[in-house]
Design a protein around this motif. Structure first.
Motif, PDB file in Angstrom:
ATOM      1  N   GLU A  40      19.867  36.686 -37.233  1.00 51.90           N
ATOM      2  CA  GLU A  40      21.566  36.877 -37.318  1.00 51.90           C
ATOM      3  C   GLU A  40      22.084  36.497 -35.820  1.00 51.90           C
ATOM      4  O   GLU A  40      23.121  35.758 -35.709  1.00 51.90           O
ATOM      5  N   ILE A  41      21.537  37.152 -34.702  1.00 52.92           N
ATOM      6  CA  ILE A  41      22.042  37.062 -33.519  1.00 52.92           C
ATOM      7  C   ILE A  41      21.809  35.509 -33.108  1.00 52.92           C
ATOM      8  O   ILE A  41      22.620  35.063 -32.290  1.00 52.92           O
ATOM      9  N   GLU A  42      20.549  34.928 -33.403  1.00 57.09           N
ATOM     10  CA  GLU A  42      20.290  33.673 -32.986  1.00 57.09           C
ATOM     11  C   GLU A  42      21.517  32.513 -33.559  1.00 57.09           C
ATOM     12  O   GLU A  42      21.968  31.725 -32.659  1.00 57.09           O
ATOM     13  N   LEU A  43      21.836  32.940 -35.030  1.00 54.99           N
ATOM     14  CA  LEU A  43      22.669  31.999 -35.588  1.00 54.99           C
ATOM     15  C   LEU A  43      24.025  32.482 -34.812  1.00 54.99           C
ATOM     16  O   LEU A  43      24.946  31.277 -34.737  1.00 54.99           O
ATOM     17  N   LYS A  44      24.375  33.590 -34.877  1.00 54.91           N
ATOM     18  CA  LYS A  44      25.803  33.792 -34.526  1.00 54.91           C
ATOM     19  C   LYS A  44      26.129  33.343 -32.908  1.00 54.91           C
ATOM     20  O   LYS A  44      27.195  32.914 -32.511  1.00 54.91           O
ATOM     21  N   TYR A  45      25.000  33.130 -31.912  1.00 58.27           N
ATOM     22  CA  TYR A  45      25.250  32.619 -30.647  1.00 58.27           C
ATOM     23  C   TYR A  45      24.913  31.533 -30.322  1.00 58.27           C
ATOM     24  O   TYR A  45      24.799  30.969 -29.216  1.00 58.27           O
ATOM     25  N   GLU A  46      24.554  30.702 -31.376  1.00 57.54           N
ATOM     26  CA  GLU A  46      24.026  29.239 -31.481  1.00 57.54           C
ATOM     27  C   GLU A  46      24.860  28.521 -30.610  1.00 57.54           C
ATOM     28  O   GLU A  46      24.606  27.687 -29.456  1.00 57.54           O
ATOM     29  N   GLY A  47      26.318  28.539 -30.913  1.00 56.68           N
ATOM     30  CA  GLY A  47      27.355  27.808 -30.345  1.00 56.68           C
ATOM     31  C   GLY A  47      27.732  28.147 -29.193  1.00 56.68           C
ATOM     32  O   GLY A  47      27.800  27.267 -28.234  1.00 56.68           O
ATOM     33  N   TYR A  48      27.584  29.401 -28.591  1.00 58.79           N
ATOM     34  CA  TYR A  48      27.924  30.030 -27.492  1.00 58.79           C
ATOM     35  C   TYR A  48      26.569  29.351 -26.467  1.00 58.79           C
ATOM     36  O   TYR A  48      26.802  28.725 -25.265  1.00 58.79           O
TER      37      TYR A  48
END
Length: 332
Positions: A40-48
């Motif tokens: 979840e963390i990896e996906l949510k911060y992928e764009g960042y």
């Protein structure tokens, strides 16, 4: 949900957790909670993370762009007085160093990136704009200093995005007097620019501008909703952008059908972009956008600007854009 979407795209949204998706992801593997949280963390911060990497690459590029040591920054039109004084004092060796000087804004950096030829092109553009404005209504802004900041520099905030690829096909929807398309073409002559407008008088003006500035650009006389249904234009562009045309739900329906898969819709907005984005959530989802990003900027005079950046991750369904009157009366 009114259209199909990948679970990974849904999980990128800040209000959705991995646990929320359990009812529609019945075949998920049985891993530990720690593994689910890591995904979840990896996906949510992928764009960042992608933006950070792009920023690093842009910083490296600017460090390689040398600046002449004999330039008088106080003589550069469009550069704020404070920035000119500090640049003259420090005499930075490259643009990267200039950008790290306290009191020198991103908008100031956009000004000093321009070559002498580009500065001449902007000057000619302003002269033509003010001359033609006496014959047809092109702009309410007529003071040269304001034209530089509120038209030219405002248009060039698009370059702050940093992902406009070489030779990109860009369409300026509802271009009007040529903003942001013409300033963008001056700064980035490599782009393949299309200027779309529903008023022929404006396109005639832009034809004269392109001739005087020796710029190549396609000029198309159509309404935005007509262009989106035209097979020669639909899903043909890397970037569709617009400035001061409509609110975001309406603008999305004008622009999203024109963009290629994995292309970008970039709406140029003021400080109220977040509120418009909230109202446009349904429209962006239906039309094929991924999770939007907002890039906040400030012009030299202190006015706030925002770029709402939406990448196309799904094809726009047939039936969109709808008729112009329907789009305005019943926004998605």
């Amino acid at each position: 949900m009114t259209t199909g979407a990948k679970l990974a795209d849904l999980l990128k949204r800040p209000q959705i957790t991995y646990e929320d998706l359990a009812p529609v992801d019945k075949d998920r593997p049985q891993y530990s909670t720690a593994v689910f949280e890591a995904v979840e963390i990896e996906l949510k911060y992928e764009g960042y993370i992608k933006r950070q990497r792009a920023d690093i690459e842009e910083a490296r590029r600017l460090e390689r762009k040398r600046l002449p040591q004999d330039v008088d920054y106080s003589a550069i039109q469009g550069l704020r007085l404070e920035a000119g004084e500090k640049l003259n004092k420090v005499k930075p060796e490259n643009i990267g160093q200039a950008g790290r000087i306290s009191g020198v804004s991103p908008a100031d950096i956009s000004v000093i990136k321009l070559t002498a030829q580009q500065a001449d092109q902007f000057q000619t553009y302003m002269e033509l704009l003010l001359e033609w404005n006496e014959k047809i209504n092109l702009t309410a802004i007529t003071q040269p200093e304001e034209v530089v900041e509120k038209h030219f520099l405002d248009s060039l905030t698009l370059l702050s995005w940093g992902k406009l690829k070489q030779g990109a096909k860009v369409i300026d929807v509802g271009t009007g007097a040529g903003f942001p398309g013409i300033p963008l073409k001056i700064a980035r002559p490599d782009i393949d620019l299309t200027l779309l407008d529903g008023t022929m008088k404006r396109l005639n003006f832009l034809g004269e501008v392109c001739t005087a500035l020796k710029l190549s650009a396609w000029r198309i006389h159509k309404r935005a909703e007509e262009a989106g249904l035209d097979k020669t234009m639909r899903e043909r562009y890397d970037v569709a952008t617009a400035r001061a045309v409509a609110n975001l739900p309406v603008l999305a329906e004008y622009c999203m059908p024109l963009i290629k898969m994995k292309g970008y819709f970039i709406a140029m907005k003021g400080p109220g972009a977040e509120q418009e984005l909230e109202a446009a959530g349904n429209a962006l989802e239906i039309l094929g956008s991924g999770e939007p990003e907002v890039l906040s900027l400030t012009l030299p005079g202190g006015e706030e600007r925002s770029l709402v950046i939406c990448q196309k991750l799904r094809f726009t369904p047939k039936g969109y854009p709808r008729h112009g009157g329907t789009i305005l009366k019943h926004p998605l």
